[in-house]
Write an enzyme that holds these catalytic residues in place. Structure first.
Site, PDB file in Angstrom:
ATOM      1  N   CYS A   1      -3.803  -4.239  12.414  1.00 57.18           N
ATOM      2  CA  CYS A   1      -3.686  -3.026  11.605  1.00 57.18           C
ATOM      3  C   CYS A   1      -4.486  -1.870  12.192  1.00 57.18           C
ATOM      4  CB  CYS A   1      -4.128  -3.300  10.171  1.00 57.18           C
ATOM      5  SG  CYS A   1      -5.799  -3.991  10.049  1.00 57.18           S
TER       6      CYS A   1
ATOM      7  N   GLY B   1      -2.909  -6.558   4.141  1.00 60.12           N
ATOM      8  CA  GLY B   1      -1.494  -6.585   4.498  1.00 60.12           C
ATOM      9  C   GLY B   1      -0.935  -5.185   4.630  1.00 60.12           C
ATOM     10  N   SER B   2       0.355  -5.068   4.471  1.00 62.32           N
ATOM     11  CA  SER B   2       1.028  -3.786   4.684  1.00 62.32           C
ATOM     12  C   SER B   2       0.720  -2.806   3.567  1.00 62.32           C
ATOM     13  CB  SER B   2       2.537  -4.000   4.773  1.00 62.32           C
ATOM     14  OG  SER B   2       3.074  -4.319   3.497  1.00 62.32           O
ATOM     15  N   THR B   3       0.844  -1.525   3.884  1.00 59.81           N
ATOM     16  CA  THR B   3       0.640  -0.491   2.877  1.00 59.81           C
ATOM     17  C   THR B   3       1.705  -0.577   1.792  1.00 59.81           C
ATOM     18  OG1 THR B   3      -0.534   0.995   4.368  1.00 59.81           O
ATOM     19  CG2 THR B   3       0.597   2.018   2.513  1.00 59.81           C
TER      20      THR B   3
ATOM     21  N   GLU C   1      -7.031  -3.721   2.053  1.00 58.02           N
ATOM     22  CA  GLU C   1      -7.175  -3.372   3.474  1.00 58.02           C
ATOM     23  C   GLU C   1      -5.763  -3.349   4.034  1.00 58.02           C
ATOM     24  OE1 GLU C   1      -6.962  -3.264   7.066  1.00 58.02           O
ATOM     25  OE2 GLU C   1      -7.742  -5.315   7.166  1.00 58.02           O
TER      26      GLU C   1
ATOM     27  N   ALA D   1       3.181  -3.294   0.580  1.00 58.17           N
ATOM     28  CA  ALA D   1       2.769  -4.346  -0.348  1.00 58.17           C
ATOM     29  C   ALA D   1       1.525  -3.934  -1.116  1.00 58.17           C
ATOM     30  CB  ALA D   1       2.519  -5.644   0.409  1.00 58.17           C
ATOM     31  N   GLY D   2       0.627  -3.208  -0.457  1.00 60.64           N
ATOM     32  CA  GLY D   2      -0.587  -2.747  -1.117  1.00 60.64           C
ATOM     33  C   GLY D   2      -0.297  -1.802  -2.266  1.00 60.64           C
TER      34      GLY D   2
END
Length: 498
Positions: free
Chosen positions: A294, A238-240, A260, A242-243
């Site tokens: 992505c 997902g998004s950075t 990822e 959220a990561g």
């Protein structure tokens, strides 16, 4: 296979329930999530929305299956039999994937047709590792007979996004299962259908209870899965943004984590590369999943003397792209996944115009499409690499052409980002491609195009993630390494020569 749009009916059996402990269970509440058809803006699916008790129940089932069930105690070869059966069962449902995926995410039906065979290929690949991977290695240690044993990490929380759900589910579930882990799969509210489909497949093949548990939840409840101390490992795509949150939570309790995340990948066009050929390759790749990938090559770095030619060639290629109904075989790009996604993309286009970048083509909504979350493929020229449209992930079909003074400057520009997921080098010289690729700080590089091979491992440098998915590298995060020192060889190694 003839690909057509059937009536937008629900091809799934149990969307009002969750798959937990090998059964379809009633949710703890009557909360639901409405999945909006990206073409018609109408409700396509309604699924149960998990709450805290549902997450707790799913984790408990996975924990019970790992601690007391047969799955971790089967041999890898025995687990491989289930993986092959699961992949085959998913592939049987290819027609259902074709009907769901375009409506959830906006991909063309032709591309959606790869979902079933692709998933089966991933499950078969990891099933193959059941026979070939070295699960334990004898060591002639001065301290005794040594064994280095690879054991399953435990209960896995797998969180997938909405853009390519079937492949991402497979890339997480298959290696976790062959390793001997049990899984709680948390699907995206925008695209939960593939999670239900693989749950139905697991039921059909008789997968032991609790090995795979499937729920759908929004972010707040999903965080409970990440925080649960019974979850030994989290794997997230997902998004950075959220990561970062997930990494911080896992860090608090030293949980294993694979991330990822996002990208802002650069295609470096060297001076010997043909501009038109490069432009056509880049435009075609950006149409996949409507640019909602992505790893998209969205920064096009070219020498200043060839900047205008590249902008013109990309504009010409994009202007030929037919945008529309993803079930129309002549259409090359469908809608975006959701209204908020189109709003996001349009917001970045407005910012690009505001900062003075040259809008060469696109920038609006297709005039003949009144319904659906459509946006025109868009090219900006004269983009400053420090600008917001060059630094932030847009997640839509928007390309930025950036001028470089020379090859060294092009590499500097390519690396001037917090991301490092993907990249490309366009040149007719293999040696130059290798040299420039070696200077680019990114986890994956293609030569003369958007290229990935997940059997080689996929993942990013910098803030594009932690760890790798795919290949043997994608198996390792689901394993713990245990060193055993015994007084002598076990019976399996009586005849072993050191």
């Amino acid at each position: 296979m003839t690909i057509t749009a059937s009536e937008a009916t629900n091809p799934l059996k149990h969307t009002d329930r969750f798959f937990i402990g090998g059964r379809w269970v009633t949710p703890s509440s009557d909360s639901t999530i409405k999945v909006i058809d990206s073409m018609t803006e109408q409700v396509y699916l309604t699924v149960a929305e998990a709450q805290a008790p549902d997450i707790d129940r799913a984790v408990a089932a996975a924990k019970e299956a790992f601690d007391h069930g047969p799955w971790p105690r089967l041999t890898p070869a025995e687990r491989a039999t289930y993986l092959r059966a699961l992949g085959a069962e998913v592939n049987k449902r290819t027609e259902d994937i074709i009907q769901m995926w375009p409506r959830e995410s906006g991909v063309t039906a032709a591309f959606a047709a790869t979902g079933g065979p692709g998933a089966q290929g991933i499950f078969n690949y990891y099933a193959g590792l059941g026979d070939t991977f070295e699960w334990e290695t004898p060591v002639n240690s001065p301290r005794g007979f040594g064994l280095v044993v690879k054991e399953p990490v435990g209960v896995v929380g797998a969180i997938v996004p909405w853009n390519t759900p079937m492949s991402l589910i497979s890339m997480k579930v298959a290696p976790a299962m062959i390793a001997g882990c049990t899984v709680v799969l948390k699907t995206s509210p925008e695209a939960p259908g593939e999670g239900y489909l693989i749950a139905e497949a697991a039921e059909a093949i008789g997968l032991p209870p609790g090995v795979l548990n499937v729920v759908c939840a929004d972010r707040e409840v999903s965080e409970l899965l990440v925080r649960d101390p019974r979850v030994d490992k989290v794997t997230f795509t997902g998004s950075t943004a959220a990561g970062r949150r997930i990494a911080s939570i896992c860090g608090e309790r030293i949980a294993r984590v694979t991330l990822e995340l996002g990208g802002k990948s650069a295609a470096v066009i060297l001076d010997d590369a043909d501009i038109e050929t490069a432009a056509n390759a880049l435009a075609a790749a950006e149409c996949l999943v409507s640019g909602q990938v992505c790893a998209s090559l969205t920064r096009i770095v070219v020498s200043r003397s060839r900047h205008d030619a590249m902008v013109e060639a990309l504009s010409a290629a994009f202007s030929k792209v037919k945008v529309g109904d993803p079930f129309d075989p002549s259409v090359q790009m469908g809608p975006l996944a959701a209204e908020r996604q189109r709003t996001r993309v349009e917001g970045y286009i407005a910012k690009g115009i505001e900062i003075g970048a040259t809008l060469a083509t696109g920038g609006g909504r297709p005039k003949d499409l009144e319904k659906g979350w459509y946006v025109e493929p868009t090219v900006f020229g004269n983009v400053d690499n420090s600008s917001v449209i060059a630094q932030e992930e847009i997640f839509g079909p928007v390309l930025s052409v950036i001028a470089a003074t020379d090859e060294a400057d092009a590499v500097r520009i390519a690396n001037d980002t917090i991301f490092g997921l993907h990249g490309a080098v366009f040149t007719n010289d293999n040696d130059r491609a290798r040299e420039v690729a070696g200077q680019m700080r990114t986890g994956n590089i293609g030569h003369n195009g958007f290229k990935t091979d997940f059997t080689m491992g996929f993942g990013g440098f910098k803030q594009s993630g932690i760890g790798r998915e795919g290949g043997v590298q994608g198996l390792m995060p689901f394993l713990e390494s245990k060193a055993m020192l015994l007084d002598g060889p076990t019976s399996a190694y009586n005849d072993h020569q050191f």
